[in-house]
Write an enzyme that holds these catalytic residues in place. Structure first.
Site, PDB file in Angstrom:
ATOM      1  N   ARG A 120       0.814  -1.226   0.000  1.00 48.00           N
ATOM      2  CA  ARG A 120       0.000   0.000   0.000  1.00 48.00           C
ATOM      3  C   ARG A 120       0.842   1.269   0.000  1.00 48.00           C
ATOM      4  O   ARG A 120       0.324   2.355  -0.278  1.00 48.00           O
ATOM      5  CB  ARG A 120      -0.938   0.000   1.209  1.00 48.00           C
ATOM      6  N   THR A 141       2.467 -14.279  10.714  1.00 51.18           N
ATOM      7  CA  THR A 141       3.349 -13.799  11.781  1.00 51.18           C
ATOM      8  C   THR A 141       4.001 -14.947  12.548  1.00 51.18           C
ATOM      9  O   THR A 141       5.149 -14.847  12.981  1.00 51.18           O
ATOM     10  CB  THR A 141       2.562 -12.908  12.753  1.00 51.18           C
TER      11      THR A 141
END
Length: 448
Positions: free
Chosen positions: A18, A80
């Protein structure tokens, strides 16, 4: 004691799509340095034995930035939990506390991390301590499910039901984990979830299933801002700048209109410094005591002594050294030059690759002509000398102590101490020429 040993895993492998940038997300700057560097400085203040930074493939610039810290590469971005697993080889059998933080969350404070470690080392010895927060808009953050016995689980938004999504307590991702349990927990993570990823957050439920307790510490939403876009980067910059402004004022500087002053992370201001509006401090700027900086000035890589007056609209570039009680006035640019004690360069001048001696006065419009298109040459202006307005000093050149250069001169040879140098064309006058010129032009205009 092993319970007071600390290792840190920094997760920094995110691509940051982004951001729409060729630069890795964690390398985008806040207050003039990469956000990953802000975080590294914070965790190093906790005196960890080891710090491992998990990066993505091709992120050599991140590895260089955090050197000499150890880096581990997460080739496949599978969540993660998978990212943390990449640090296992570097940490080995470490059995102290393991703090997991995120490279794109650079605003977290040392005090908050200390509170997490204090909880982890407290009487209950929870296996996992999670940093939670209550944002104004919980959005799609994971939720902390808490019961009477403490933290029960972390539920990602996509996997949660309506009741869980309504919980206001959110997960920041930051954890402190018992190193003796960490790898056993990580090895059991599953990707059977809405994203198909290995969630580190699942270690809470796994630890609870093993009969261990888990806990959370509440943090401030501001310091847990994750930077994933240019808009969020601007928001983080605003927070960092506010912190720097408050620190400057707490340390004895006056900022007339604080929100218009921009600092670098390493700006140093002395006591009783007054900064007018719209001043920008770039990297490596040091300002002494009792300095007045008027509006619209820009500084980078410079040193300013005590009692100096600068601006408005002055620019000090790298290598500028302004000694005590000197004056740098409006629309003056100084680059790689020393302006010695009490000297004055008050208006519309360029001083580059030069020395302006103590007590010298440089008149308006003066230029040190230091560049010939290939090389930079030095101009030495002696102590107590006087440079008349609109003079050009063509380097390499020396103006001796106490010398005077007449206004409008183009000086190409050294000036001996105490001498007057005048280097300009002879003035010629033709009596009545201007009146005759105007009459002729009026007549031509009338005919046309």
């Amino acid at each position: 004691m092993s319970s007071h040993r600390l290792a840190v895993i920094v997760l920094a492998a995110g691509q940051g799509t982004r951001m729409k940038s060729d630069l890795p997300k964690v390398m985008h700057p806040l207050a003039g340095r990469p956000m990953i560097r802000h975080l590294i400085e914070t965790v190093q203040g906790l005196s960890p034995e080891k710090v491992v930074v998990v990066v993505g493939p091709g992120m050599d610039c991140v590895a260089e930035e955090v050197a000499p810290l150890t880096t581990a590469v997460q080739t496949d971005r599978l969540g993660t939990g998978h990212a943390v697993a990449q640090a296992k080889a570097a940490l080995g059998e470490f059995d102290g506390d393991v703090l997991v933080v995120f490279g794109d969350t650079p605003l977290i404070t040392r005090d908050t991390l200390k509170r997490m470690l204090a909880e982890r080392r407290g009487p209950k010895q929870p296996a996992v301590v999670v940093l939670g927060f209550k944002p104004a808009d919980p959005g799609h953050y994971g939720r902390l499910v808490v019961g009477a016995e403490g933290l029960k689980a972390i539920v990602e938004w996509k996997d949660g039901n309506e009741e869980q999504r309504a919980i206001p307590l959110c997960n920041s991702g930051v954890m402190a984990v018992d190193g003796k349990r960490l790898w056993r927990l990580v090895e059991r993570l599953s990707n059977d979830n809405a994203k198909g990823e290995y969630y580190l957050t699942d270690v809470v439920a796994l630890a609870r299933g093993d009969g261990a307790s888990c806990a959370f510490v509440l943090g401030e939403p501001e310091e847990l801002l994750g930077v994933n876009s240019r808009v969020e980067l601007a928001g983080a910059e605003a927070i960092v700048q506010r912190r720097l402004r408050l620190a400057a004022m707490d340390n004895g500087a006056t900022l007339i209109e604080p929100e218009t002053v921009w600092f670098s992370w390493d700006t140093k201001l002395g006591r009783d410094v007054v900064v007018w509006p719209n001043v920008v401090f770039g990297k490596k700027v040091s300002v002494g005591d009792g300095v007045t900086i008027k509006g619209f000035c820009h500084f980078e890589g410079c040193t300013i002594g005590d009692g100096v007056e600068i601006g408005p609209f002055a620019r000090l570039r790298p290598g500028a050294e302004i000694e005590d009680d000197a004056h740098i006035g409006n629309f003056v640019e100084v680059k790689k030059a020393k302006v010695e004690k009490g000297a004055k360069v008050n208006h519309l001048a360029y001083i580059g690759d030069a020395r302006v001696g103590a007590g010298a006065n440089v008149g308006a419009g003066t230029i040190t002509c230091n560049y010939d298109g290939f090389d930079k040459s030095f101009t030495d202006i002696g102590a107590g000398s006087f440079i008349g307005s609109n003079s050009s000093l063509v380097a390499p050149i020396t103006v001796g102590d106490g010398a005077i250069v007449g206004a409008g001169s183009v000086v190409t040879r050294d000036v001996t101490p105490g001498a007057l140098a005048v280097a300009r064309g002879n003035q010629m006058e033709l009596a009545g020429w201007a009146d005759r010129f105007r009459e002729r032009k009026k007549a031509e205009k009338a005919k046309s």
